[in-house]
Design a protein around this motif. Sequence first.
Motif, PDB file in Angstrom:
ATOM      1  N   LYS A   7       0.834  -1.207   0.000  1.00 36.14           N
ATOM      2  CA  LYS A   7       0.000   0.000   0.000  1.00 36.14           C
ATOM      3  C   LYS A   7       0.872   1.262   0.000  1.00 36.14           C
ATOM      4  CE  LYS A   7      -4.194   1.683   2.163  1.00 36.14           C
ATOM      5  NZ  LYS A   7      -5.197   1.444   3.193  1.00 36.14           N
ATOM      6  N   VAL A   8       1.935   1.251   0.797  1.00 31.11           N
ATOM      7  CA  VAL A   8       2.847   2.397   0.862  1.00 31.11           C
ATOM      8  C   VAL A   8       3.551   2.597  -0.475  1.00 31.11           C
ATOM      9  CG1 VAL A   8       4.968   3.266   1.951  1.00 31.11           C
ATOM     10  CG2 VAL A   8       3.205   2.171   3.340  1.00 31.11           C
ATOM     11  N   LEU A   9       4.058   1.510  -1.043  1.00 33.18           N
ATOM     12  CA  LEU A   9       4.761   1.603  -2.326  1.00 33.18           C
ATOM     13  C   LEU A   9       3.822   2.067  -3.438  1.00 33.18           C
ATOM     14  CD1 LEU A   9       6.874  -1.643  -1.958  1.00 33.18           C
ATOM     15  CD2 LEU A   9       7.774   0.696  -2.038  1.00 33.18           C
ATOM     16  N   ARG A  10       2.581   1.608  -3.416  1.00 28.47           N
ATOM     17  CA  ARG A  10       1.610   2.071  -4.418  1.00 28.47           C
ATOM     18  C   ARG A  10       1.363   3.559  -4.264  1.00 28.47           C
ATOM     19  NH1 ARG A  10      -3.159   1.439  -4.405  1.00 28.47           N
ATOM     20  NH2 ARG A  10      -3.626   0.511  -2.396  1.00 28.47           N
ATOM     21  N   ALA A  11       1.203   4.013  -3.022  1.00 26.02           N
ATOM     22  CA  ALA A  11       0.933   5.436  -2.759  1.00 26.02           C
ATOM     23  C   ALA A  11       2.096   6.314  -3.233  1.00 26.02           C
ATOM     24  CB  ALA A  11       0.667   5.656  -1.279  1.00 26.02           C
ATOM     25  N   GLU A  12       3.318   5.847  -3.013  1.00 25.90           N
ATOM     26  CA  GLU A  12       4.496   6.604  -3.449  1.00 25.90           C
ATOM     27  C   GLU A  12       4.529   6.786  -4.958  1.00 25.90           C
ATOM     28  OE1 GLU A  12       7.533   5.142   0.112  1.00 25.90           O
ATOM     29  OE2 GLU A  12       7.818   4.387  -1.930  1.00 25.90           O
ATOM     30  N   ARG A  13       3.940   5.825  -5.672  1.00 24.42           N
ATOM     31  CA  ARG A  13       3.952   5.875  -7.140  1.00 24.42           C
ATOM     32  C   ARG A  13       2.614   6.347  -7.718  1.00 24.42           C
ATOM     33  NH1 ARG A  13       7.322   2.654  -4.958  1.00 24.42           N
ATOM     34  NH2 ARG A  13       9.250   1.969  -5.951  1.00 24.42           N
ATOM     35  N   ASP A  14       1.678   6.637  -6.830  1.00 25.73           N
ATOM     36  CA  ASP A  14       0.334   7.064  -7.241  1.00 25.73           C
ATOM     37  C   ASP A  14      -0.347   5.994  -8.098  1.00 25.73           C
ATOM     38  OD1 ASP A  14      -1.763   8.892  -7.058  1.00 25.73           O
ATOM     39  OD2 ASP A  14      -1.237   9.845  -8.949  1.00 25.73           O
ATOM     40  N   TRP A  15      -0.162   4.711  -7.715  1.00 22.95           N
ATOM     41  CA  TRP A  15      -0.791   3.594  -8.414  1.00 22.95           C
ATOM     42  C   TRP A  15      -2.035   3.160  -7.664  1.00 22.95           C
ATOM     43  CZ3 TRP A  15       3.731  -0.420  -9.263  1.00 22.95           C
ATOM     44  CH2 TRP A  15       4.669   0.107 -10.148  1.00 22.95           C
ATOM     45  N   THR A  16      -3.039   2.775  -8.414  1.00 18.34           N
ATOM     46  CA  THR A  16      -4.219   2.159  -7.809  1.00 18.34           C
ATOM     47  C   THR A  16      -3.960   0.665  -7.644  1.00 18.34           C
ATOM     48  OG1 THR A  16      -5.248   1.624  -9.932  1.00 18.34           O
ATOM     49  CG2 THR A  16      -5.739   3.817  -8.987  1.00 18.34           C
ATOM     50  N   GLN A  17      -4.851   0.007  -6.928  1.00 16.23           N
ATOM     51  CA  GLN A  17      -4.755  -1.449  -6.820  1.00 16.23           C
ATOM     52  C   GLN A  17      -4.878  -2.079  -8.205  1.00 16.23           C
ATOM     53  OE1 GLN A  17      -7.920  -1.722  -3.997  1.00 16.23           O
ATOM     54  NE2 GLN A  17      -6.518  -2.042  -2.277  1.00 16.23           N
ATOM     55  N   ALA A  18      -5.722  -1.503  -9.031  1.00 18.89           N
ATOM     56  CA  ALA A  18      -5.906  -2.012 -10.396  1.00 18.89           C
ATOM     57  C   ALA A  18      -4.631  -1.842 -11.222  1.00 18.89           C
ATOM     58  CB  ALA A  18      -7.074  -1.308 -11.074  1.00 18.89           C
ATOM     59  N   ASP A  19      -3.917  -0.743 -11.029  1.00 18.68           N
ATOM     60  CA  ASP A  19      -2.646  -0.522 -11.743  1.00 18.68           C
ATOM     61  C   ASP A  19      -1.650  -1.629 -11.411  1.00 18.68           C
ATOM     62  OD1 ASP A  19      -3.541   1.898 -12.875  1.00 18.68           O
ATOM     63  OD2 ASP A  19      -2.705   3.102 -11.226  1.00 18.68           O
ATOM     64  N   LEU A  20      -1.488  -1.901 -10.122  1.00 23.24           N
ATOM     65  CA  LEU A  20      -0.547  -2.942  -9.718  1.00 23.24           C
ATOM     66  C   LEU A  20      -1.000  -4.307 -10.231  1.00 23.24           C
ATOM     67  CD1 LEU A  20       1.922  -3.974  -8.234  1.00 23.24           C
ATOM     68  CD2 LEU A  20       0.536  -4.084  -6.141  1.00 23.24           C
ATOM     69  N   ALA A  21      -2.273  -4.581 -10.118  1.00 21.85           N
ATOM     70  CA  ALA A  21      -2.810  -5.865 -10.575  1.00 21.85           C
ATOM     71  C   ALA A  21      -2.485  -6.088 -12.053  1.00 21.85           C
ATOM     72  CB  ALA A  21      -4.318  -5.916 -10.346  1.00 21.85           C
ATOM     73  N   ARG A  28      -7.515  -7.308  -9.221  1.00 22.94           N
ATOM     74  CA  ARG A  28      -7.517  -6.257  -8.201  1.00 22.94           C
ATOM     75  C   ARG A  28      -7.882  -6.857  -6.853  1.00 22.94           C
ATOM     76  NH1 ARG A  28     -11.848  -3.520  -6.603  1.00 22.94           N
ATOM     77  NH2 ARG A  28     -11.483  -1.739  -5.255  1.00 22.94           N
ATOM     78  N   GLN A  29      -8.806  -7.821  -6.856  1.00 25.66           N
ATOM     79  CA  GLN A  29      -9.225  -8.472  -5.619  1.00 25.66           C
ATOM     80  C   GLN A  29      -8.049  -9.192  -4.955  1.00 25.66           C
ATOM     81  OE1 GLN A  29     -11.009  -8.564  -8.499  1.00 25.66           O
ATOM     82  NE2 GLN A  29     -12.656  -7.220  -7.791  1.00 25.66           N
ATOM     83  N   ALA A  30      -7.148  -9.758  -5.763  1.00 23.07           N
ATOM     84  CA  ALA A  30      -5.962 -10.423  -5.213  1.00 23.07           C
ATOM     85  C   ALA A  30      -5.055  -9.401  -4.526  1.00 23.07           C
ATOM     86  CB  ALA A  30      -5.205 -11.166  -6.301  1.00 23.07           C
ATOM     87  N   VAL A  31      -4.898  -8.234  -5.133  1.00 25.87           N
ATOM     88  CA  VAL A  31      -4.088  -7.174  -4.514  1.00 25.87           C
ATOM     89  C   VAL A  31      -4.703  -6.775  -3.175  1.00 25.87           C
ATOM     90  CG1 VAL A  31      -3.251  -4.797  -4.716  1.00 25.87           C
ATOM     91  CG2 VAL A  31      -3.195  -6.299  -6.714  1.00 25.87           C
ATOM     92  N   ILE A  32      -5.998  -6.601  -3.151  1.00 24.08           N
ATOM     93  CA  ILE A  32      -6.694  -6.249  -1.908  1.00 24.08           C
ATOM     94  C   ILE A  32      -6.438  -7.304  -0.841  1.00 24.08           C
ATOM     95  CG2 ILE A  32      -8.981  -5.994  -0.842  1.00 24.08           C
ATOM     96  CD1 ILE A  32      -9.900  -4.799  -3.593  1.00 24.08           C
ATOM     97  N   SER A  33      -6.568  -8.563  -1.213  1.00 27.42           N
ATOM     98  CA  SER A  33      -6.374  -9.657  -0.255  1.00 27.42           C
ATOM     99  C   SER A  33      -4.950  -9.693   0.285  1.00 27.42           C
ATOM    100  CB  SER A  33      -6.711 -11.001  -0.906  1.00 27.42           C
ATOM    101  OG  SER A  33      -8.089 -11.074  -1.179  1.00 27.42           O
ATOM    102  N   ILE A  34      -3.981  -9.441  -0.567  1.00 30.58           N
ATOM    103  CA  ILE A  34      -2.587  -9.412  -0.112  1.00 30.58           C
ATOM    104  C   ILE A  34      -2.367  -8.240   0.835  1.00 30.58           C
ATOM    105  CG2 ILE A  34      -0.180  -9.129  -0.825  1.00 30.58           C
ATOM    106  CD1 ILE A  34      -1.028 -10.532  -3.500  1.00 30.58           C
ATOM    107  N   GLU A  35      -2.876  -7.066   0.475  1.00 33.12           N
ATOM    108  CA  GLU A  35      -2.710  -5.880   1.327  1.00 33.12           C
ATOM    109  C   GLU A  35      -3.361  -6.061   2.687  1.00 33.12           C
ATOM    110  OE1 GLU A  35      -4.063  -2.352  -0.664  1.00 33.12           O
ATOM    111  OE2 GLU A  35      -2.299  -2.270  -1.953  1.00 33.12           O
ATOM    112  N   LYS A  36      -4.465  -6.780   2.735  1.00 35.66           N
ATOM    113  CA  LYS A  36      -5.201  -6.978   3.995  1.00 35.66           C
ATOM    114  C   LYS A  36      -4.766  -8.242   4.730  1.00 35.66           C
ATOM    115  CE  LYS A  36      -9.305  -4.382   2.800  1.00 35.66           C
ATOM    116  NZ  LYS A  36     -10.762  -4.383   2.817  1.00 35.66           N
TER     117      LYS A  36
END
Length: 69
Positions: A7-21, A28-36
């Motif tokens: 979550k911190v690394l995404r925020a630093e790059r201004d990426w959404t969960q969908a961007d990383l996915a 995107r749901q997998a990213v959410i599950s990993i973050e949580k």
Amino acid sequence: MIWNKIKVLRAERDWTQADLAEKVGISRQAVISIEKYKYTPSLELAFKIAEAFDVSIDQVFEHREEEGK
């Protein structure tokens, strides 16, 4: 437990969960599950996530003992 700084690394790059996915080929749901902390990624996926952020894997993931153990 495996902690992550996704979550911190995404925020630093201004990426959404969908961007990383999209960058690592997961939902995107997998990213959410990993973050949580509901899902621990495979080693292969962990390396893909680190590569997407252009950092080493230990800058994204860290093993910590659970409190009380």
